[in-house]
Design an enzyme around this catalytic site. Structure first.
Site, mmCIF file in Angstrom:
data_model
loop_
_atom_site.group_PDB
_atom_site.id
_atom_site.type_symbol
_atom_site.label_atom_id
_atom_site.label_comp_id
_atom_site.label_asym_id
_atom_site.label_seq_id
_atom_site.Cartn_x
_atom_site.Cartn_y
_atom_site.Cartn_z
ATOM 1 N N CYS A 173 0.963 -1.125 -0.027
ATOM 2 C CA CYS A 173 0.088 -0.089 -0.063
ATOM 3 C C CYS A 173 1.040 1.172 0.066
ATOM 4 O O CYS A 173 0.357 2.207 0.684
ATOM 5 C CB CYS A 173 -0.836 0.023 1.150
ATOM 6 S SG CYS A 173 -0.151 -0.199 2.734
ATOM 7 N N GLY A 174 1.895 1.354 -0.681
ATOM 8 C CA GLY A 174 2.685 2.458 -0.912
ATOM 9 C C GLY A 174 3.559 2.677 0.389
ATOM 10 O O GLY A 174 3.888 2.024 1.442
#
Length: 238
Positions: free
Chosen positions: A44-45
């Site tokens: 998720c970055g």
């Protein structure tokens, strides 16, 4: 609902000095708990790193003894690897936390505060603005602070009494605050993951395009070379 409840509760707390409640009790500087909401999964970055970096900075800045109460396995692993004290950990909340989970968590946190285990509690989570915009933030949770700003001159009528009303509203306020933070954090996580996976997909497609082009060029060069060798061999036999 949460914004309006926050506004109402803090105005009521600021407007009256006649009632007392354990959740309003201001204490001298002492042990502080930081409730950190992270994710159970990655991909998720920078979502997890951003909120955990903020939480770590808050804990390091606190000169008094402090502990982390971590929600999400990523946060638990982050603090354990770095040797931070973890008072409690909660994992596997799922992709859609419900109010029952938030209520039970809030009750455990309120018990820790009212039993004087902690003198202060801060909530560290990611505020959701849009699918591509979310901001990690730290807010005071307990004791409940009155509204800042101008003095509220409104006169409130309580039925049956201010103590009875606040006795019900203050725990509900903490429960709703926790629920809101869980939902905003989860929405931010989904938005960050969608953005990260979208970028990964675009990068993969670009890489596939480049590799396909390189493969076609190499294949064309090999075919051209074979044709040239065949033509050259045929000319040599004449």
């Amino acid at each position: 609902y949460s914004n309006n409840l926050d506004n109402i509760i803090k105005r009521l707390v600021a407007s009256s000095t006649t009632f007392a409640h354990p959740l309003l009790e201001k204490r001298p500087e002492g042990k502080t708990a930081y409730i950190v909401i992270a994710a159970d999964r990655g991909l998720c970055g920078g979502y997890n790193q951003n909120v955990l970096r903020l939480a770590r900075a808050e804990i390091d800045q606190d000169e008094k003894q402090s502990s982390a109460i971590v929600i999400g396995s990523k946060g638990r692993d982050y603090f354990k690897r770095r040797g931070y004290g973890i008072r409690e950990e909660y994992v596997d909340f799922g992709d859609l936390p419900d109010f029952i989970q938030a209520r039970e968590l809030a009750r455990e946190l309120m018990n820790m505060f009212t039993s004087h285990e902690f003198n202060k509690m801060h909530l560290v989570y990611t505020q959701f603005k849009s699918a591509i915009s979310h901001k990690p933030m730290s807010v005071p949770l307990l004791p409940i602070e009155p509204a800042a700003g101008e003095e509220d001159h409104a006169e409130y009528i309580y039925e049956p009494s201010d103590n009875e009303v606040m006795k019900t509203l203050l725990p509900r306020f903490v429960e709703t605050t926790i629920y809101r933070a869980l939902l905003e954090a989860k929405a931010s996580e989904h938005g960050a993951r969608m953005t990260a996976m979208g970028s990964a997909t675009d990068n993969a497609q670009e890489m596939i395009g480049k590799l396909t082009l390189s493969y076609n060029r190499a294949r064309q060069a090999a075919i051209t070379k074979e044709i040239s060798e065949i033509v050259g061999g045929a000319d040599a036999l004449k």
